[in-house]
Write a protein that holds these residues in place. Structure first.
Motif, PDB file in Angstrom:
ATOM      1  N   HIS A  86       0.813  -1.216   0.000  1.00 31.32           N
ATOM      2  CA  HIS A  86       0.000   0.000   0.000  1.00 31.32           C
ATOM      3  C   HIS A  86       0.848   1.268   0.000  1.00 31.32           C
ATOM      4  O   HIS A  86       0.350   2.369   0.251  1.00 31.32           O
ATOM      5  CB  HIS A  86      -0.974  -0.027   1.181  1.00 31.32           C
ATOM      6  N   SER A  87       2.134   1.108  -0.290  1.00 30.29           N
ATOM      7  CA  SER A  87       3.056   2.233  -0.439  1.00 30.29           C
ATOM      8  C   SER A  87       3.686   2.159  -1.822  1.00 30.29           C
ATOM      9  O   SER A  87       3.912   1.070  -2.343  1.00 30.29           O
ATOM     10  CB  SER A  87       4.166   2.172   0.618  1.00 30.29           C
ATOM     11  N   GLY A 119      -5.281   1.264  -4.233  1.00 32.40           N
ATOM     12  CA  GLY A 119      -5.111   0.901  -2.834  1.00 32.40           C
ATOM     13  C   GLY A 119      -3.787   1.317  -2.251  1.00 32.40           C
ATOM     14  O   GLY A 119      -3.288   0.710  -1.304  1.00 32.40           O
ATOM     15  N   VAL A 120      -3.193   2.388  -2.792  1.00 29.87           N
ATOM     16  CA  VAL A 120      -1.945   2.938  -2.265  1.00 29.87           C
ATOM     17  C   VAL A 120      -2.288   4.137  -1.386  1.00 29.87           C
ATOM     18  O   VAL A 120      -3.058   5.007  -1.791  1.00 29.87           O
ATOM     19  CB  VAL A 120      -0.994   3.355  -3.413  1.00 29.87           C
ATOM     20  N   TYR A 121      -1.706   4.166  -0.177  1.00 31.47           N
ATOM     21  CA  TYR A 121      -2.000   5.240   0.774  1.00 31.47           C
ATOM     22  C   TYR A 121      -0.761   6.033   1.182  1.00 31.47           C
ATOM     23  O   TYR A 121      -0.883   7.081   1.804  1.00 31.47           O
ATOM     24  CB  TYR A 121      -2.678   4.660   2.021  1.00 31.47           C
ATOM     25  N   ASN A 122       0.415   5.508   0.875  1.00 27.15           N
ATOM     26  CA  ASN A 122       1.664   6.214   1.185  1.00 27.15           C
ATOM     27  C   ASN A 122       2.423   6.456  -0.114  1.00 27.15           C
ATOM     28  O   ASN A 122       2.733   5.498  -0.830  1.00 27.15           O
ATOM     29  CB  ASN A 122       2.563   5.387   2.111  1.00 27.15           C
ATOM     30  N   PRO A 185      -6.520  -5.952  -1.085  1.00 29.30           N
ATOM     31  CA  PRO A 185      -5.178  -6.086  -1.668  1.00 29.30           C
ATOM     32  C   PRO A 185      -4.943  -5.033  -2.749  1.00 29.30           C
ATOM     33  O   PRO A 185      -5.879  -4.543  -3.395  1.00 29.30           O
ATOM     34  CB  PRO A 185      -5.179  -7.493  -2.269  1.00 29.30           C
ATOM     35  N   PHE A 186      -3.688  -4.680  -2.930  1.00 27.90           N
ATOM     36  CA  PHE A 186      -3.259  -3.778  -4.002  1.00 27.90           C
ATOM     37  C   PHE A 186      -3.794  -4.277  -5.342  1.00 27.90           C
ATOM     38  O   PHE A 186      -3.753  -5.472  -5.637  1.00 27.90           O
ATOM     39  CB  PHE A 186      -1.730  -3.738  -4.020  1.00 27.90           C
ATOM     40  N   ILE A 187      -4.296  -3.361  -6.163  1.00 26.90           N
ATOM     41  CA  ILE A 187      -4.834  -3.702  -7.483  1.00 26.90           C
ATOM     42  C   ILE A 187      -3.790  -3.319  -8.549  1.00 26.90           C
ATOM     43  O   ILE A 187      -3.505  -2.145  -8.722  1.00 26.90           O
ATOM     44  CB  ILE A 187      -6.146  -2.946  -7.772  1.00 26.90           C
TER      45      ILE A 187
END
Length: 195
Positions: A86-87, A119-122, A185-187
């Motif tokens: 997620h980074s 789904g990335v937050y950082n 999960p990351f897409i």
């Protein structure tokens, strides 16, 4: 005489066919700066492969004005371990005559929207840093990132060697979106179109 109206850049997805023109934008950064720690300008097939590899999971964007690429930005994994999914690490390069025109901000805005939908937050940025003015490291990159909401979170002392000199590196970070307690999960980027 009327003042020229600044045209917003067109942001589009890069393709391997862009490799030659994007490599021409990147090459001066390798040859003349410590902004990238590569010593040699990559060969065209290698650079094309980098674009293809990035697009397997992450966005790779091109900014154009009047149909001419003026810069590009892309994301990649911050670290290969699953817990870091997620980074993402960001990279951006603008043609030498296109800096200070809002092109970088437009690229990052688009990149941020896409990454959030993945789904990335950082957002992480690794930046060569010089305390004082330096001919190989302009002070613009930290200022650019700070203006977009990034904060310095780490500094590594003299960890890069180029042009017979040692350079520091800083990591800058921006948190985006609402971090869920149980994230999906990351897409991978190609799967976004299927949703």
């Amino acid at each position: 005489m009327e003042a020229a109206i600044k045209q917003e850049p067109v942001i589009r997805l890069a393709t391997p066919k862009d490799a030659e023109v994007l490599l021409a934008i990147y090459a001066p950064y390798v040859r003349d700066t410590a902004i990238t720690f590569e010593y040699d300008v990559p060969e065209l097939p290698e650079f094309r492969k980098r674009i293809e590899s990035t697009l397997e999971k992450y966005p790779y964007l091109v900014a154009e004005r009047n149909g001419i690429p003026t810069g590009y930005a892309y994301a990649g994994p911050f670290h290969p371990r699953a817990a870091y999914q997620h980074s993402a690490e960001l990279s951006i390069y603008l043609s030498q005559d296109s800096r200070g025109q809002g092109i970088g901000k437009a690229l990052y805005r688009h990149l941020e929207k896409i990454l959030l939908s993945q789904g990335v937050y950082n957002l992480e940025a690794c930046i060569t840093f010089a305390e004082k003015g330096d001919s190989y490291v302009p002070s613009t990159s930290p200022l650019f990132h700070r203006a977009l909401g990034f904060q310095t979170v780490a500094r590594f002392t003299q960890c890069g060697y180029k042009f017979g000199r040692w350079f520091d590196v800083i990591w800058m970070e921006k948190l985006i979106g609402q971090r869920p307690v149980y994230p999906e999960p990351f897409i991978p980027f190609p799967e976004l179109a299927k949703r």
